[in-house]
Design a protein around this motif. Structure first.
Motif, mmCIF file in Angstrom:
data_model
loop_
_atom_site.group_PDB
_atom_site.id
_atom_site.type_symbol
_atom_site.label_atom_id
_atom_site.label_comp_id
_atom_site.label_asym_id
_atom_site.label_seq_id
_atom_site.Cartn_x
_atom_site.Cartn_y
_atom_site.Cartn_z
ATOM 1 N N SER A 122 13.330 84.762 51.704
ATOM 2 C CA SER A 122 13.147 86.142 51.231
ATOM 3 C C SER A 122 11.968 86.797 51.936
ATOM 4 C CB SER A 122 12.946 86.161 49.713
ATOM 5 O OG SER A 122 14.093 85.709 49.029
ATOM 6 N N CYS A 123 10.867 86.056 52.059
ATOM 7 C CA CYS A 123 9.670 86.589 52.732
ATOM 8 C C CYS A 123 9.937 86.838 54.211
ATOM 9 C CB CYS A 123 8.502 85.622 52.566
ATOM 10 S SG CYS A 123 7.842 85.548 50.881
ATOM 11 N N LEU A 124 10.656 85.927 54.862
ATOM 12 C CA LEU A 124 10.990 86.123 56.272
ATOM 13 C C LEU A 124 11.855 87.367 56.453
ATOM 14 C CD1 LEU A 124 11.753 82.446 57.388
ATOM 15 C CD2 LEU A 124 9.865 83.877 58.178
ATOM 16 N N SER A 125 12.816 87.567 55.565
ATOM 17 C CA SER A 125 13.683 88.747 55.655
ATOM 18 C C SER A 125 12.889 90.029 55.436
ATOM 19 C CB SER A 125 14.815 88.651 54.627
ATOM 20 O OG SER A 125 15.642 87.535 54.876
ATOM 21 N N LEU A 126 11.932 89.979 54.502
ATOM 22 C CA LEU A 126 11.130 91.160 54.185
ATOM 23 C C LEU A 126 10.142 91.501 55.293
ATOM 24 C CD1 LEU A 126 10.185 93.360 52.211
ATOM 25 C CD2 LEU A 126 8.666 91.646 51.174
ATOM 26 N N PHE A 127 9.386 90.515 55.753
ATOM 27 C CA PHE A 127 8.280 90.779 56.689
ATOM 28 C C PHE A 127 8.688 90.720 58.165
ATOM 29 C CE2 PHE A 127 6.072 89.128 52.853
ATOM 30 C CZ PHE A 127 5.351 90.272 52.553
ATOM 31 N N ASN A 128 9.725 89.954 58.487
ATOM 32 C CA ASN A 128 10.115 89.809 59.889
ATOM 33 C C ASN A 128 11.500 90.355 60.199
ATOM 34 O OD1 ASN A 128 8.305 87.166 59.213
ATOM 35 N ND2 ASN A 128 7.919 87.899 61.284
ATOM 36 N N GLY A 129 12.293 90.582 59.142
ATOM 37 C CA GLY A 129 13.658 91.001 59.389
ATOM 38 C C GLY A 129 14.442 89.876 60.050
ATOM 39 N N GLU A 130 15.568 90.228 60.626
ATOM 40 C CA GLU A 130 16.388 89.241 61.316
ATOM 41 C C GLU A 130 16.897 89.823 62.628
ATOM 42 O OE1 GLU A 130 19.298 87.060 58.892
ATOM 43 O OE2 GLU A 130 18.433 88.084 57.157
ATOM 44 N N GLN A 131 16.798 89.031 63.673
ATOM 45 C CA GLN A 131 17.355 89.410 64.972
ATOM 46 C C GLN A 131 18.465 88.426 65.306
ATOM 47 O OE1 GLN A 131 15.429 88.767 69.071
ATOM 48 N NE2 GLN A 131 14.995 90.922 68.669
ATOM 49 N N TYR A 132 19.624 88.937 65.642
ATOM 50 C CA TYR A 132 20.733 88.041 65.943
ATOM 51 C C TYR A 132 21.639 88.650 67.008
ATOM 52 C CZ TYR A 132 23.253 91.146 62.680
ATOM 53 O OH TYR A 132 23.788 92.238 62.043
ATOM 54 N N ILE A 133 22.410 87.775 67.646
ATOM 55 C CA ILE A 133 23.371 88.201 68.661
ATOM 56 C C ILE A 133 24.668 88.562 67.940
ATOM 57 C CG2 ILE A 133 24.642 87.512 70.728
ATOM 58 C CD1 ILE A 133 22.371 85.573 71.340
ATOM 59 N N ASP A 134 25.051 89.817 68.052
ATOM 60 C CA ASP A 134 26.139 90.389 67.267
ATOM 61 C C ASP A 134 27.481 90.223 67.986
ATOM 62 O OD1 ASP A 134 27.803 91.922 65.678
ATOM 63 O OD2 ASP A 134 26.296 93.487 65.344
ATOM 64 N N LEU A 135 28.353 89.409 67.413
ATOM 65 C CA LEU A 135 29.670 89.180 68.011
ATOM 66 C C LEU A 135 30.490 90.459 68.112
ATOM 67 C CD1 LEU A 135 30.633 85.827 66.249
ATOM 68 C CD2 LEU A 135 30.298 86.130 68.695
ATOM 69 N N ASN A 136 30.241 91.401 67.226
ATOM 70 C CA ASN A 136 30.998 92.653 67.240
ATOM 71 C C ASN A 136 30.661 93.517 68.454
ATOM 72 O OD1 ASN A 136 32.289 92.118 64.730
ATOM 73 N ND2 ASN A 136 30.426 92.724 63.655
ATOM 74 N N LYS A 137 29.566 93.174 69.139
ATOM 75 C CA LYS A 137 29.154 93.943 70.315
ATOM 76 C C LYS A 137 29.587 93.288 71.625
ATOM 77 C CE LYS A 137 25.088 96.020 68.080
ATOM 78 N NZ LYS A 137 23.619 96.195 68.127
ATOM 79 N N PHE A 138 30.359 92.214 71.544
ATOM 80 C CA PHE A 138 30.838 91.530 72.748
ATOM 81 C C PHE A 138 32.028 92.295 73.329
ATOM 82 C CE2 PHE A 138 29.252 86.878 72.269
ATOM 83 C CZ PHE A 138 28.021 87.331 71.839
ATOM 84 N N GLN A 139 31.750 93.328 74.081
ATOM 85 C CA GLN A 139 32.823 94.173 74.613
ATOM 86 C C GLN A 139 33.758 93.411 75.545
ATOM 87 O OE1 GLN A 139 33.339 97.308 73.554
ATOM 88 N NE2 GLN A 139 31.614 96.941 72.164
#
Length: 450
Positions: A122-139
């Motif tokens: 919860s703290c990581l999500s609040l203070f750092n957010g999340e960065q991820y590679i989005d499969l929906n953007k794989f054109q």
């Protein structure tokens, strides 16, 4: 210095988890007026590093940094100290307490591990957010390794769902696929579902490429010439490779197979340079199947998503991440005990964990702790400890829980001798498991497979 920081992180993480886990047993035991004889960080066979007795409890630090324990009077535990059990039960002993109190005491450690992971995520999500590679953007779909091909994927596939659940994050999908029953992809404009083949999964695990067998498909545009042979080959920075030996290689993943077939040879490479096509008749391929160039990774930024959470959003997201981590631990047992995949051969122990501890390296070459990665690891490891302790094996919390639940259902306790024998079997099993894990680490060191 890097190794020292990794070892420090490992010991710090283990210390936090062990102390809080054991507090989960200690506090309800004290609340129910049960005598706690010892509270130890790490194990202390033969001797301890430090110890001090306060009241009825001896607090100490052992020398073997692979866990810790609380020794509760009147309880058959891993110490196998059964002398006091030969005497009539005393009111302050564990065995004299009602079954529901004993159940709470035994579940305390696992409960703390679960809530600790929830708080950290919860703290990581609040203070750092999340960065991820989005499969929906794989054109252009996915690029795959040879292991990925064996699993049933094809270059250009777009992953739609895994076991019927929409796939969004590459980091999660690449792991979930290994444990899945079936995967649905968009291939040539049609949805295709297939069962992932064990042969490919075995290759992924054996080669330790769980995050590499699927990648975004990016154009093969040369960013730099790395080797001397590449600098004299006729290739230039900015070239977009179109084909190799007459075979289309518009994307980076397509080049790997062709180049591996031409190791140590020269190839004909067609490139697009400044809007015009050029053919390079004699481009060398090294013994590793490489052209000696670095590919432009700028396209990767287009598939990355940064997500931020408010305080209200971070709490349910933390719970969701905790459940995801717990589910992952359960699924890993499917691979470990799969005879075709033989995942048990790739288990890792403390040495493997230390090697993979996250560190940051600055421009001057110095190393420092990556705190978000450290806390993410600690949360994951906390869930791993919760899952491990819930396994109904005598010697673990789960074993004690099963015996206590049996007593609550049947209405009479398990005979003391049965408890002692079961505990002995559990200890032998756990020692064997530790031997397997340490043996795996040592074998990898000897064979240079780390």
């Amino acid at each position: 210095m890097e190794l020292a920081i990794k070892i420090f992180q490992f010991i710090l993480s283990i210390s936090i988890l062990v102390i809080l886990h054991e507090l989960g047993h200690f506090l309800p035991a004290k609340y129910f007026k049960t005598k706690v004889e010892k509270f130890y960080l790490f194990f202390d066979p033969w001797f301890s590093v430090a110890k001090k007795k306060i009241g009825e409890t001896e607090y100490g630090i052992g020398w073997l940094p692979f866990g810790g324990y609380v020794k509760i009077a009147g309880m058959v535990d891993e110490s196998m100290d059964t002398e006091q059990l030969k005497q009539p039960a005393q009111p302050w002993e564990f065995r004299a307490k009602p079954a529901w109190q004993r159940l709470i005491i035994m579940m305390g450690g696992v409960t703390v591990n679960f809530f600790l992971a929830w708080i950290i995520y919860s703290c990581l999500s609040l203070f750092n957010g999340e960065q991820y590679i989005d499969l929906n953007k794989f054109q252009n779909g996915i690029g795959i390794s040879e292991a990925g091909k064996k699993m049933g994927f094809q270059s250009g596939d777009k992953i739609v769902s895994i076991d019927g659940k929409p796939a969004e994050r590459l980091e999660n999908a690449s792991i979930n696929i290994l444990f899945s029953n079936n995967v649905t992809v968009l291939r040539d404009g049609k949805e295709v579902s297939f069962k992932v083949k064990d042969e490919g999964i075995a290759d992924v695990i054996r080669q330790r490429e769980a995050k590499l067998y699927i990648t975004p498909r990016i154009p093969m545009v040369i960013d730099s010439l790395v080797t001397p042979s590449a600098k004299t080959s006729g290739l230039a920075v900015g070239d977009r490779v179109i084909s190799i030996n007459g075979q289309k290689t518009a994307f980076f993943d397509e080049a790997g197979t062709i180049l591996s077939q031409n190791k140590g040879k020269t190839t004909v490479v067609e490139v697009e340079r400044n809007g015009t096509m050029q053919t390079l008749a004699s481009v060398p391929v090294d013994k590793n199947g490489k052209l000696g160039v670095a590919v432009d990774q700028k396209g990767m930024a287009k598939v990355v998503t940064n997500k931020h959470y408010s305080f209200g959003e971070s709490i349910p997201r933390g719970l969701e991440r905790t459940i995801e981590a717990l589910t992952m631990q359960v699924k890993q047992f499917k691979i470990m005990f799969n005879s075709k995949i033989q995942g048990y051969k790739n288990v890792g122990g403390p040495i493997a964990i230390v090697k993979n501890m996250p560190v940051d390296q600055s421009a001057d070459g110095s190393f420092s702790i990556n705190w978000p990665a450290f806390w993410s690891f600690t949360a994951m490891f906390s869930i791993w400890l919760a899952f491990l302790n819930l396994i109904p094996i005598p010697g673990l919390d789960g074993g004690h829980v099963i015996f206590t639940l049996y007593e609550m259902i049947v209405g009479k306790p398990v005979p003391q001798k049965v408890l002692e024998n079961a505990q002995m079997v559990g200890v032998i099993f756990l020692l064997g498991l530790m031997l397997l894990i340490f043996g795996s680490d040592i074998f990898k060191i000897i064979t240079n497979k780390f």
